[in-house]
Motif scaffolding. Structure first.
Motif, mmCIF file in Angstrom:
data_model
loop_
_atom_site.group_PDB
_atom_site.id
_atom_site.type_symbol
_atom_site.label_atom_id
_atom_site.label_comp_id
_atom_site.label_asym_id
_atom_site.label_seq_id
_atom_site.Cartn_x
_atom_site.Cartn_y
_atom_site.Cartn_z
ATOM 1 N N THR A 35 0.834 -1.200 0.000
ATOM 2 C CA THR A 35 0.000 0.000 0.000
ATOM 3 C C THR A 35 0.871 1.254 0.000
ATOM 4 O O THR A 35 1.834 1.359 0.768
ATOM 5 C CB THR A 35 -0.911 0.010 1.234
ATOM 6 O OG1 THR A 35 -1.783 -1.128 1.182
ATOM 7 C CG2 THR A 35 -1.752 1.276 1.280
ATOM 8 N N GLY A 36 0.538 2.205 -0.851
ATOM 9 C CA GLY A 36 1.268 3.466 -0.913
ATOM 10 C C GLY A 36 2.508 3.432 -1.787
ATOM 11 O O GLY A 36 3.187 4.456 -1.933
ATOM 12 N N ARG A 47 9.108 3.669 -3.919
ATOM 13 C CA ARG A 47 8.453 4.642 -3.025
ATOM 14 C C ARG A 47 8.798 6.043 -3.521
ATOM 15 O O ARG A 47 9.930 6.282 -3.948
ATOM 16 C CB ARG A 47 8.983 4.455 -1.599
ATOM 17 C CG ARG A 47 8.306 5.348 -0.570
ATOM 18 C CD ARG A 47 8.854 5.103 0.834
ATOM 19 N NE ARG A 47 10.116 5.790 1.076
ATOM 20 C CZ ARG A 47 11.247 5.195 1.428
ATOM 21 N NH1 ARG A 47 11.300 3.872 1.540
ATOM 22 N NH2 ARG A 47 12.340 5.891 1.650
#
Length: 424
Positions: free
Chosen positions: A78-79, A369
């Motif tokens: 997630t993210g 990320r």
């Protein structure tokens, strides 16, 4: 249906246990599922949240939601962004007991050390070896690396073997017959021909490389090198063929701009003809004075690459995600950054099956990320550009196996995991 009641109690328990395990194994149809990530796959026009499942080293499913119970291992990302494994087509990884064209000592790097932690699953060595030493390169480096390694073979037989560029100035070592023999023996690895560092006021090395490219049906990557004694425009406009690659596109003082800072018309024409422009950052080949106005005017590089060697890896280049971050700071949108780091370079080296996330394709994946804050990026002249985003590699999957996991997402709390520790 079989009647378990006719079995003795102990056999009944064993049979029930076996059935439960069999059903669970059947339910776990995947080896690994990466859940809740934002998939960017330019080749297949995917830019959305998706779950990606892997089985037997291949992409097995890409769906809006795949239950964690469907896989032997489930990882929540997630993210984070899930992209094809990064493809860096300009590195130098022929490491060993040899001198190198950049100076005394071997400045190549170990492929896995710089690839795996940076989301890179495929690289192409850019001419470190020639036909004389390619067998050694293949046996000692390519066949022992986790990272998939292709190669542009140097037009010079000795490759980048000696200090002060001496080897690459030897036109008598440009033997197309011998080079072609080695190419035919290594068609699974050789993806092109490289010419670099040619200092003479002529195009002998480029013309010879193109002749070899025509004979072997391969693209040529050109490190133009010296701009003061021959015309870059002439080479781009009259010598290079569609599919050939001009690396170090942002190196000064290449005359890429008009007086008012727009892309030179001959650059636009070359792109229309199919010439490819590669970053090849390196230790001396990236300047904001070229990169910023070209990017601002929509002239993006076709491929992002590092020109990775010891000097560039310990300088302002650092690694593939850092180069991607610089171009992100200049204004290239993230999906295009991913395209230029996966789909495009894979296609340039003749392997379009890579650089994508499709059912049935090899499960090479980068999990990235995006950090937000205040970041500074430097070029080779000491110039700086400020950015608000930085690309950070979180996980690398190579052929379905997790080979890098920055934040231990696949591990379990050691006090709760009932792990067995052995003394060594």
């Amino acid at each position: 249906m079989f009647d378990f009641d006719i079995l003795p109690p102990m056999l009944r328990i064993l049979a029930a246990t076996f059935l439960v395990c069999a059903l669970a194994a059947h339910a776990q149809q995947y080896d690994l599922v990466l859940r809740n990530g934002h998939v960017i796959d330019p080749r297949n026009n995917v830019d959305a949240q998706r779950d990606v499942a892997i089985r037997d080293g291949k992409i097995a499913a890409i769906e809006a939601s795949i239950p964690a119970s469907a896989a032997k291992k489930s990882v929540d990302i997630t993210g984070l962004y899930l992209t094809p494994g990064l493809v860096d087509i300009h590195e130098h990884v022929f490491i060993g007991l040899r001198h190198n064209a950049w100076g005394n000592g071997d400045l190549s790097v170990q492929a896995d050390v710089m690839a795996v932690p940076n989301g890179v699953t495929t690289i192409a060595d850019a001419g470190s070896s020639g036909w004389r030493d390619f067998a050694e390169f293949r046996h000692r480096v390519i066949e022992t690396s986790k990272t998939r390694i292709f190669a542009f073979i140097n037009i010079v037989g000795a490759g980048m073997a000696n200090a002060d560029d001496a080897a690459e100035q030897n036109e008598h070592d440009m033997d197309i017959d011998e080079l072609s023999k080695v190419i035919q023996q290594n068609r699974d690895i050789v993806v092109g021909i490289k010419t670099a560092h040619w200092q003479q006021p002529n195009f002998i090395s480029v013309k010879t490389a193109i002749e070899a490219g025509n004979r072997n049906h391969l693209p040529v990557m050109v490190d133009f090198g010296w701009f003061d004694n021959k015309s870059y425009q002439q080479m781009i406009s009259t010598l290079l063929r569609p599919g050939d690659i001009s690396t170090h596109v942002f190196r000064m003082p290449a005359p890429l701009l008009t007086p008012d800072g727009k892309p030179a018309p001959y650059m636009l024409e070359a792109r229309k003809r199919g010439i490819k422009f590669d970053v090849g950052h390196g230790g001396g080949s990236f300047n904001f004075a070229l990169a910023e106005p070209l990017v601002r005017n929509g002239f993006f590089p076709d491929s992002i690459s590092t020109d990775l060697h010891i000097s560039s890896a310990t300088g302002v280049m650092l690694n593939m995600p850092n180069v991607m971050s610089k171009l992100l700071a200049l204004g290239i949108p993230l999906p295009e950054i991913i395209r230029e780091s996966t789909t495009n370079p894979a296609t340039e080296i003749g392997h379009p099956e890579l650089g994508q996330i499709s059912v049935g394709s090899t499960a090479d994946i980068a999990v990235l990320r995006i950090d937000h804050g205040h970041f500074g990026y430097a070029d080779l002249a000491g110039g700086k550009v400020d950015g608000t985003e930085r690309i950070v590699p979180e996980m690398t999957v190579r052929a379905g196996q997790i080979v890098f996991d920055l934040n231990a997402r696949t591990a379990v709390p050691w006090r709760e995991g009932h792990l067995k520790y052995a003394a060594h």
